[in-house]
Design a protein around this motif. Structure first.
Motif, short mmCIF file in Angstrom:
data_model
loop_
_atom_site.label_atom_id
_atom_site.label_comp_id
_atom_site.label_asym_id
_atom_site.label_seq_id
_atom_site.Cartn_x
_atom_site.Cartn_y
_atom_site.Cartn_z
N ARG A 1 1.36 5.22 4.96
CA ARG A 1 0.36 4.80 5.96
C ARG A 1 0.92 3.68 6.81
O ARG A 1 0.66 2.50 6.57
CB ARG A 1 -0.93 4.30 5.27
CG ARG A 1 -1.90 5.38 4.95
CD ARG A 1 -3.32 4.84 4.87
NE ARG A 1 -4.04 4.98 6.12
CZ ARG A 1 -5.33 4.70 6.28
NH1 ARG A 1 -6.03 4.19 5.26
NH2 ARG A 1 -5.92 4.86 7.45
N THR B 1 0.85 -1.20 0.00
CA THR B 1 0.00 0.00 0.00
C THR B 1 0.88 1.24 0.00
O THR B 1 2.11 1.14 -0.09
CB THR B 1 -0.89 0.03 1.26
OG1 THR B 1 -0.04 -0.03 2.41
CG2 THR B 1 -1.85 -1.15 1.28
N ASP B 2 0.26 2.39 0.13
CA ASP B 2 1.02 3.64 0.27
C ASP B 2 1.94 3.52 1.49
O ASP B 2 1.46 3.39 2.62
CB ASP B 2 0.03 4.80 0.45
CG ASP B 2 0.74 6.14 0.70
OD1 ASP B 2 1.99 6.15 0.78
OD2 ASP B 2 0.04 7.15 0.81
N VAL C 1 -13.18 5.71 -0.90
CA VAL C 1 -11.76 5.37 -0.69
C VAL C 1 -10.92 6.64 -0.63
O VAL C 1 -10.11 6.83 0.29
CB VAL C 1 -11.25 4.45 -1.82
CG1 VAL C 1 -9.72 4.34 -1.77
CG2 VAL C 1 -11.89 3.07 -1.72
N PRO D 1 -4.37 7.47 -2.19
CA PRO D 1 -4.67 6.41 -3.15
C PRO D 1 -3.96 6.59 -4.49
O PRO D 1 -3.77 5.63 -5.23
CB PRO D 1 -6.19 6.51 -3.35
CG PRO D 1 -6.70 7.32 -2.22
CD PRO D 1 -5.58 8.21 -1.79
N CYS E 1 -6.70 0.17 5.77
CA CYS E 1 -6.30 -0.48 4.50
C CYS E 1 -7.01 -1.82 4.31
O CYS E 1 -7.33 -2.20 3.18
CB CYS E 1 -4.80 -0.67 4.44
SG CYS E 1 -3.90 0.90 4.26
FE1 SF4 Z 1 -4.09 2.24 -0.24
FE2 SF4 Z 1 -6.62 1.97 0.45
FE3 SF4 Z 1 -4.73 1.89 2.31
FE4 SF4 Z 1 -5.31 4.17 1.09
S1 SF4 Z 1 -6.65 3.00 2.42
S2 SF4 Z 1 -3.24 3.38 1.48
S3 SF4 Z 1 -5.80 3.45 -0.98
S4 SF4 Z 1 -4.99 0.44 0.66
#
Ligand code: SF4
Ligand code: TRP
Length: 353
Positions: free
Chosen positions: A251, A247-248, A281, A260, A292
């Motif tokens: 985070r 993911t990012d 999202v 996103p 996430c």
């Molecule tokens: Fe990625 Fe969704 Fe997590 Fe945002 S919430 S970092 S878009 S996985």
């Protein structure tokens, strides 16, 4: 080809090498587009097994299994034998014959300067691709295309150069062999020297827009990276794979906001989710309002809803393997009829008949 197909309906042709079971990237990048084209065009779609040998000649042991896998994925994805002619290249020997005849008029320099040629030799170092067959890969593709006189060839950006050389070869063939008006009795004076018809019409490329589709490791989804979601992937496995997806990196904790736009899961939402879900999202991620895990669950929902009908259709074909064989045999028979009509003119033009 369906009976309502009229002669005025434009033709589309495309092919795919038999690389084995297909994944979501293959579907979003090519197959789903082929499925939509079926409603508007008379379509020819084939499995390019001769092309597989240009790189895998030293070990052809997987070819038959790969052909069967790809044929099944074609049908499961929704290619419809009532609408399209679906076949295996080597069932239509005219491909080999036209390739041979076109090789007579193809300057070596045209093949040597195709950008994929040197690239692939560099990239596939483990294989010896200094062969006549590999140099001729784009010419075999030209024969595949010109045999069916399609109006359009839908391909990805990486294949555009191959359609371009196809057009050049068609032009050269027509220049050398297509009948000109002056050879006929009594044409109007202003027709003199003009082509009456082109034996091999030049097709146009239809570049398939392919969305950015990340695999589970965040890189482009590709068989060689081992990061794919297969068209046969069971729902539980899709959900499991999504859970481990990168993911990012910003985070780290649940309370850290993310973006996103830099998250591979965000890219999946762009392809598979509704506007409504995407809004949720973008809003939830950037404010740390969602986690996430929740977000990945929604992305999985979108993927599963694409895979479900494909897997449902696959079950019907799997229950009746003979049907798949029959579809390919009928497709090959139709393809041979079309191809033979072109070859009759080509042989005459080259004074072989
Ligand atoms: Fe990625 Fe969704 Fe997590 Fe945002 S919430 S970092 S878009 S996985
Ligand atoms: N070279 C194409 C690819 O790798 C496959 C292919 C073979 C093809 N013959 C074709 C595509 C004719 C379009 C038309 O994807």
């Amino acid at each position: 080809m369906n009976l309502s197909t009229t002669n005025t309906q434009k033709r589309v042709l495309s092919g795919m090498r038999p690389t084995g079971k297909l994944h979501l990237g293959n579907y979003m990048g090519a197959l789903s587009n082929w499925v939509s084209l079926q409603s508007e065009y008379a379509c020819f779609f084939f499995i390019a097994d001769f092309h597989a040998l240009t790189t895998d000649y030293a070990d052809p042991s997987q070819i038959q299994t790969s052909i069967a896998d790809v044929a099944m994925d074609f049908l499961a994805a929704g290619l419809d034998p009532e609408k399209s002619t679906i076949f295996v290249q080597s069932d239509v020997p005219q491909h080999a014959e036209l390739h041979l005849l076109l090789s007579m008029i193809t300057p070596l320099s045209w093949l040597e300067r195709v950008p994929t040629y040197k690239d692939q030799i560099e990239q596939l170092k483990e294989k010896d691709l200094n062969t006549y067959g590999f140099l001729g890969y784009p010419l075999l593709q030209s024969a595949d295309i010109l045999l069916y006189r399609p109006d359009f060839v839908p391909v990805g950006q990486d294949q555009v150069a191959h359609v371009e050389i196809t057009r050049e070869i068609a032009r050269r063939f027509n220049f050398l062999y297509s009948p000109k008006a002056e050879k006929y009795d009594g044409p109007p004076a202003d027709y003199k020297g003009k082509f009456l018809e082109h034996i091999l019409p030049e097709p146009k490329v239809l570049v398939t827009a392919s969305p950015k589709l990340p695999g589970t490791d965040g890189r482009k989804m590709s068989k060689s990276y081992g990061n794919t979601i297969m068209l046969t992937e069971p729902e539980a496995d899709v959900r499991k794979k999504l859970k481990t997806m990168v993911t990012d990196p910003a985070r780290i904790r649940r309370t850290d906001p993310g973006n996103p736009e830099v998250c591979p899961v965000g890219d999946l939402h762009k392809v598979f989710s509704s506007d409504e879900t995407r809004l949720k999202v973008w809003e939830g991620c950037t404010t740390a309002g969602i986690g996430c895990i929740e977000c990945k669950g929604w992305a999985a929902d979108g993927i599963v809803s694409v895979l479900n009908p494909i897997q449902e259709r696959r079950r019907q074909y799997e229950a009746n393997p003979q049907l798949v064989q029959d579809i390919l045999a009928a497709g090959a028979a139709q393809a041979r009829t079309s191809a033979e009509a072109t070859m009759t003119q080509v042989r005459q033009a080259m004074r072989l008949k």
